[in-house]
Every structure is written in structure tokens, then in C-alpha cells.
Design an enzyme around this catalytic site. Sequence first.
Site, PDB file in Angstrom:
ATOM      1  CE  LYS A  52       0.269  -7.308   1.167  1.00  0.00           C
ATOM      2  NZ  LYS A  52       0.990  -8.487   0.716  1.00  0.00           N
ATOM      3  N   GLY A 181      16.119 -13.070   6.139  1.00  0.00           N
ATOM      4  CA  GLY A 181      15.862 -11.919   5.276  1.00  0.00           C
ATOM      5  C   GLY A 181      14.781 -11.035   5.858  1.00  0.00           C
ATOM      6  CG  HIS A 445     -10.079  16.786  13.356  1.00  0.00           C
ATOM      7  ND1 HIS A 445      -8.964  16.297  14.005  1.00  0.00           N
ATOM      8  CD2 HIS A 445     -11.023  16.990  14.328  1.00  0.00           C
ATOM      9  CE1 HIS A 445      -9.210  16.222  15.300  1.00  0.00           C
ATOM     10  NE2 HIS A 445     -10.463  16.642  15.528  1.00  0.00           N
TER      11      HIS A 445
END
Length: 466
Positions: A52, A181, A445
Site C-alpha cells: 500500500k 495471474g 453530501h
Amino acid sequence: MPEQTFDIVILGGGPGGYVAAIRAAQLGMKTALVEREHLGGICLNWGCIPTKALLRTSEISHLLHMLPDFGFAPVEVKFDIEKVVKRSRAVAKQLSDGVGYLMRKNKITVFDGSGRLAGKQTLAVEKDGKPLATLKAPHIVLATGARARELPGIERDGKRIWTYKDAMVPQKMPKSLLVIGSGAIGIEFASFYRNMGAEVTVVEVLPRILPVEDEEISTFAHKAFEKQGMKIMTGVAVKAAKKNAQNVTVTVEVGGNAQEITVDAVISAVGIVGNVENIGIEGTGVKVDRTHVTIDEYCRTGEPGVYAIGDLVGPPWLAHKAMHEGVMCVEKIAGQNNVHPMEVRNIPGCTYCRPQVASVGLTEAKAKELGYDVKVGRFPFIGNGKAIAMGEPEGLAKTIFDARTGELLGAHMVGAEVTEMIQGYTIARTLESTEAELINTIFPHPTVSETMHEAVLAAYGRTLHF
């Protein structure tokens, strides 16, 4: 050697093992943890965390190339691969050291060595081939994890043919790369190297990439990767690899025809093999199926007093699944009330490529195969204000409901930050929510999470913003 007695001994200090040890200590058990390499296991040291860190670097590289879109003057993007790798390794070390602190904080005795079952309620520990300790405990948890599977004839050499470990510490940036893969590991590395400028080809033996994901999400991701310049080949069998000092040529078979692909390096990401060797299970009741230990719903093996968790046992092979197993296993051992078997369908899966992919529950195809009459909702990110403002309009949220009961059977997402958002659907599944609760939930929102709400509304013909 004098014997040392504990209430529980855990073999393996990865996410499953160290979390099991912490939970056991919290429950008042005298706990020992045996780890032969680094606390935190593959996840913290060579998997989840350092990858990561690398992917964050590649995300920044992508954003730097988009500077003109945000009103900035373009810049020449340069990077130092040695410094990129150094940062990734520093992040891994910081977290591994943190696990050591947690062991001390919880008064867990850590043995730095290899362990193996050595009789009833006994684990023998050795270091560099020499006996280190003999541990006695009525409960022994095996958490030895897994390693990369290798294809015959395409074995790792660390120079031209890599496993995930090699791919995390490249000495120089390859100009071209073949990834064998297209599961989470393969696609994450393909995404990292492509975003850092390498020419990347992905080959997959199955008909589509990300094969465990919903087919619609898989198709969306496929198109997004190709748009970025990634070459993807499906239905491909890898036959051989020929190496020299400069490159490696891989022979693949496509539709019965042989084809050669020459690249600087190959990443083999074709699954894992459980670490069942040299842990003393021979002659015990511990059973192994295709390199993974067989357990019941509470992680008990066929040998009384011996348990197994994490990548050593069955799929899905995910760190968060291992942690949950570790806690559940220990709580059952401690006699805790209300310990429930793990519901595999409630385990979220995340792939941290660009765009990200995340899912929980049944795919549309699986739900239909199981006989459900389904309602399916979809909402594209292009209909979401926050996604457009972020410059991330490519994405899709998809929900699958039982038409009869309203149960959320599955949720599948592709797009920016979906690995963070999927937990909303995971909680909904854990709480056994229906469409009624989700429809009546107020989403803030402007947020990308509004796509989740709209995908629920869409399943019931109530879409508002598309």
C-alpha cells in the site's frame, strides 16, 4: 531444557497469530507467541502494508501527471526507485515494531524461533537448528501462514522471475513487465508498475481478470486498465520461460497457438501454498487438503487441543479474515458466550489497484445460481458530484437484493476509494439489513459514498441522480 508452561501457545506472528495472542492475553490467559522471522508476518512486512505504501507512491505519480487538469503547470515527473522502496520498507518496519510493543504491553512471551508440535500439548522451539525452548499448553494455535506458489519451469530467481517479495524491492525500475495471474496480488503490482511508467502485460488462464469478483465489475476494471495502457490477455496458458542477462522470454499459449513475450522481468502471482511443512503435524490428527489445514467452524483441527487460522487454512486468504478467526478461536477456547462461526459471505474483499475494487457477499451470477430471484441496482460514478470534482469519474457501485425478502445479498464496487467505502455494505450485511433500512439511511453530501445509496435506490427503480 526446562519446560515452560502456558495456557495457550500460538505458532506464527502474522495478523492472525498476533491478534489471537492479544485477545488471549486480554482474556487472562498466559500466552506465548512463536515467530521465526518478523512480527506482523507477511502482511505487515511483505504484503498488505508495504504494497500500500508503494501504491500510494504510484497514485501520487498518477496525480502529478494530471496537474494540468487541476490548473497547475505541468512538471517533469521523476522518481528515485531506491527511495520509493526505502519508504515502503520503513513503513513496514514501523508497524512490525508496533506489534512488538503490543506484545510487551499485553505481557505476551515472544520466542524468536521456529516451532513444531512435539507430542501432546507440547511445542518445541528451535533457533538456527538448536533447541531454544519446550512449551507446554493445553491449547496450541497454528498460524504459520502461506508462501507464493511457483509454476513449474518458472521458478523464482529474484533477478528476472519475481514473486511478490522481489516485486516490492526492485533494484531498478523495469521498462517492461509480465504479470502472471490477475488476482488481487497480480493486479496490484500491475497497477503499481504501470502507473510508475513500465509497459505491463497481464496474462490470466481464466476467461477474465479478477475472477472472484462480479463479472460486471471485472469487465469495468479490465477496460479501465487497458485505457491506462496495460495489455491484458485472458484464457492464456503459460508454458515456459527462457532467461538471459538482459531479459526473459515467456512462451504462452493462446487459443492453441504459441506466442512469445519478451520483458525485463516477470512477476509470478498464481496463488499461495500453505506452510504445513516442518511444524510437526505428521502422525497427528491434523488433516491437510491441497496444502491447507482442515478445520471446523471454530478453527479446531482433527487433533485435540490444536487449532489453525489464517492463510494456513481455507480461503479467502485475507489478513482481516485471519484476525477475525484468531479472535473467534481464542474466545471459543476461553469459553466466551455468544461466539459465532464466521460468515464467509460477510468478509469484504479489496484490491488496491487504480481504479480500486471492493466487494462483499454474493456476485449476481452466484446469487442466481443459488436460486435467488434478484433485484440489481447500479450507479456510475459519473453521476456523482464529488467523484467528478475529485477528477475520478470512472467507477460503478452495484447492489444485489433478494427480491422476495429485501436482503442485501451482495455489493460490488470499482472506483476511487471503494476499499474504504465497502465497509458500509459489510456492516449492512452483518446487521442483516434490507433495502428499507438502506434506502432510509441518510448519506452525507457531497461524498462518493452517495453512489452506494443510489445503487440501492436503483435496485428498486428509485434512482435520483442518473
